[in-house]
Design a protein around this motif. Structure first.
Motif, PDB file in Angstrom:
ATOM      1  N   LYS A   3       0.836  -1.195   0.000  1.00 38.27           N
ATOM      2  CA  LYS A   3       0.000   0.000   0.000  1.00 38.27           C
ATOM      3  C   LYS A   3       0.876   1.252   0.000  1.00 38.27           C
ATOM      4  CE  LYS A   3      -3.476   2.237   2.764  1.00 38.27           C
ATOM      5  NZ  LYS A   3      -3.615   2.573   4.182  1.00 38.27           N
ATOM      6  N   LEU A   4       0.526   2.212  -0.820  1.00 36.98           N
ATOM      7  CA  LEU A   4       1.280   3.459  -0.870  1.00 36.98           C
ATOM      8  C   LEU A   4       0.630   4.503   0.026  1.00 36.98           C
ATOM      9  CD1 LEU A   4       2.069   3.818  -4.676  1.00 36.98           C
ATOM     10  CD2 LEU A   4       3.645   3.218  -2.832  1.00 36.98           C
ATOM     11  N   VAL A   5       1.434   5.250   0.763  1.00 36.75           N
ATOM     12  CA  VAL A   5       0.895   6.386   1.515  1.00 36.75           C
ATOM     13  C   VAL A   5       1.537   7.653   0.959  1.00 36.75           C
ATOM     14  CG1 VAL A   5       0.443   5.135   3.666  1.00 36.75           C
ATOM     15  CG2 VAL A   5       2.692   6.167   3.288  1.00 36.75           C
ATOM     16  N   ARG A   6       0.878   8.755   1.203  1.00 32.26           N
ATOM     17  CA  ARG A   6       1.402  10.037   0.738  1.00 32.26           C
ATOM     18  C   ARG A   6       1.401  10.971   1.926  1.00 32.26           C
ATOM     19  NH1 ARG A   6       2.529  11.713  -4.185  1.00 32.26           N
ATOM     20  NH2 ARG A   6       2.861  13.959  -4.318  1.00 32.26           N
ATOM     21  N   PHE A   7       2.523  11.633   2.188  1.00 32.80           N
ATOM     22  CA  PHE A   7       2.577  12.529   3.333  1.00 32.80           C
ATOM     23  C   PHE A   7       3.498  13.685   2.983  1.00 32.80           C
ATOM     24  CE2 PHE A   7       6.837  11.389   4.750  1.00 32.80           C
ATOM     25  CZ  PHE A   7       7.004  10.166   4.120  1.00 32.80           C
ATOM     26  N   SER A   8       3.403  14.755   3.771  1.00 33.21           N
ATOM     27  CA  SER A   8       4.243  15.903   3.468  1.00 33.21           C
ATOM     28  C   SER A   8       5.360  16.046   4.492  1.00 33.21           C
ATOM     29  CB  SER A   8       3.411  17.184   3.390  1.00 33.21           C
ATOM     30  OG  SER A   8       2.609  17.268   4.530  1.00 33.21           O
ATOM     31  N   VAL A   9       6.418  16.689   4.073  1.00 26.87           N
ATOM     32  CA  VAL A   9       7.612  16.884   4.887  1.00 26.87           C
ATOM     33  C   VAL A   9       7.935  18.371   4.862  1.00 26.87           C
ATOM     34  CG1 VAL A   9       9.973  16.084   5.243  1.00 26.87           C
ATOM     35  CG2 VAL A   9       8.399  14.735   3.857  1.00 26.87           C
ATOM     36  N   SER A  10       8.345  18.915   5.996  1.00 26.29           N
ATOM     37  CA  SER A  10       8.783  20.318   5.974  1.00 26.29           C
ATOM     38  C   SER A  10      10.302  20.359   6.012  1.00 26.29           C
ATOM     39  CB  SER A  10       8.193  21.079   7.162  1.00 26.29           C
ATOM     40  OG  SER A  10       8.658  20.495   8.356  1.00 26.29           O
ATOM     41  N   LYS A 135      15.616  -8.528   2.450  1.00 24.10           N
ATOM     42  CA  LYS A 135      14.359  -9.050   3.017  1.00 24.10           C
ATOM     43  C   LYS A 135      13.507  -7.950   3.628  1.00 24.10           C
ATOM     44  CE  LYS A 135      15.915 -13.698   3.951  1.00 24.10           C
ATOM     45  NZ  LYS A 135      16.840 -14.338   4.858  1.00 24.10           N
ATOM     46  N   ARG A 136      14.153  -7.013   4.328  1.00 25.20           N
ATOM     47  CA  ARG A 136      13.388  -6.014   5.051  1.00 25.20           C
ATOM     48  C   ARG A 136      13.329  -4.670   4.343  1.00 25.20           C
ATOM     49  NH1 ARG A 136      15.197  -6.281  11.156  1.00 25.20           N
ATOM     50  NH2 ARG A 136      16.683  -4.819  10.230  1.00 25.20           N
ATOM     51  N   LEU A 137      13.872  -4.600   3.150  1.00 22.91           N
ATOM     52  CA  LEU A 137      13.853  -3.350   2.385  1.00 22.91           C
ATOM     53  C   LEU A 137      12.774  -3.396   1.322  1.00 22.91           C
ATOM     54  CD1 LEU A 137      17.482  -2.344   1.409  1.00 22.91           C
ATOM     55  CD2 LEU A 137      16.083  -1.414   3.228  1.00 22.91           C
ATOM     56  N   LEU A 138      11.861  -2.441   1.327  1.00 23.11           N
ATOM     57  CA  LEU A 138      10.839  -2.437   0.271  1.00 23.11           C
ATOM     58  C   LEU A 138      11.340  -1.716  -0.973  1.00 23.11           C
ATOM     59  CD1 LEU A 138       7.603  -1.958   2.286  1.00 23.11           C
ATOM     60  CD2 LEU A 138       8.318  -3.910   0.933  1.00 23.11           C
TER      61      LEU A 138
END
Lengths: 138, 138, 138, 138
Positions: A3-10, A135-138
């Motif tokens: 699943k993709l999420v989208r978020f903002s960063v300052s 293994k743990r890196l997407l």
């Protein structure tokens, strides 16, 4: 499927600008992909710090005419069968050899093997390129 | 035969102590060998900065199931025949691949090739392990 | 794009049956693909007989503890820089080494290099897997 | 340390002469070494016939532009993790690829893997160079 999420960063404008220049220069298609790579690089580092199962390649530059050196390199690798996958030897010229030892295992064992090889007298340059088993890196 | 010279260096005691701890930990037989390695590392860096002929290995971690990725990696490498020597593929598990691209050429071309491969979407982690062709390193 | 032609061949029934059994056993999708492979195998052989530019891999099985052997193998390869592309070393166990020397060049030079390596005392088994550089094979 | 024995063999003069010509041509230092190699070659063959643990290299010549082929080759190798050690890819030219798959395992599994790869449509030439893991070969 992830699943993709989208978020903002300052962030400081100048930092974004500097990173964007690097992103373009390196050929990334989007800023997001470049940021994902930066985060994954941190996660790889963490796997090494926390002693996880890791992978990597040990580069070794040496002259094959150095007395006893190539036998010593081979000997050490044959005593690390669990970590060494395979070794590629490039014949740079009549004298200089470049060897790439593909390794996998607990971070500490891999690093110790790398140190043991690189510190040998006659090895002119050596480095451990540290990466992950994925293994743990997407 | 290379002539050996012997000379002295002045240094803060603490710096020597710290370097000696590292020397022992890394398995060097003598302090001199560890110092020689430190100097050669600087010379390798210089070869890269000055755009000399260099060598190295590009590590690439990716999932072979990522659509079109492995074909794209192959395509790029086949368009850089002058730089790419050979590529070693390690099958980490059902999904994850680790590739080591042995490269040689002008520093700028090699770095550009590395950037082009590492920045591809789907490459989870990549790095350029920079070394030398050894001609100017004793 | 290569134009396809279709033609018929006459053959003893038993020969077809035997070839079809082999075709199925080897996993070919169609008889035509298996026949194409048989023809290409003859063409590869011809490239070697006629002294064309060819490619291949020299396999070498040996004990790395055999005095002077690994140095001698390296020495010979470094004197054949034009033919040797890269060498992969597999560490079978504490003693046994398997080396794959990727080669390319005029058939006669490649064969001579292979003979020189395989005939060394201490090499327990060696073989030249002969293939083509692919230019003239469709 | 292995005890050496010395024994005599009776043979047609012409057979000895023919073998001696081959021995010289191949660069062997002595007739005994050439004979030892001939015997070991039979023992390697036997290991394969009797289904022992063996080693080898699968050579594959193909065009990377063949639709879906390189993905299919990778997919098959990732489903044979127990047999595949590492794969070396040589970029012959813009189109032609030469791949060397280093393998190890039960003879039957290795042979089946080789057949599955070589029989794929688009693989122009392929071969299994059969050798041994060296345990039972002196």
């Amino acid at each position: 499927m992830t699943k993709l999420v989208r978020f903002s960063v300052s962030m400081e404008e100048k930092l974004v600008a500097a990173f964007d220049r690097r992103t373009r220069k390196r050929g990334y298609a989007t800023r997001s992909e470049a940021i994902r790579d930066a985060l994954r690089a941190q996660l790889v580092r963490q796997e090494w710090e926390e002693g996880e199962e890791v992978a990597g390649v040990i580069t070794l530059l040496y002259k094959h005419s150095h007395p006893g050196l190539s036998e010593c390199l081979t000997e050490i690798q044959h005593h690390a069968l669990l970590q060494v996958i395979s070794t590629t030897h490039i014949h740079l010229d009549r004298e200089n050899c470049l060897e790439f030892v593909a390794v996998r295992g607990k971070a500490e064992r891999v690093r110790k093997l790398a140190d043991g090889l690189i510190s040998l007298k006659g090895v002119k340059h050596g480095e451990l390129a540290a990466t992950s088993v994925g293994k743990r890196l997407l």
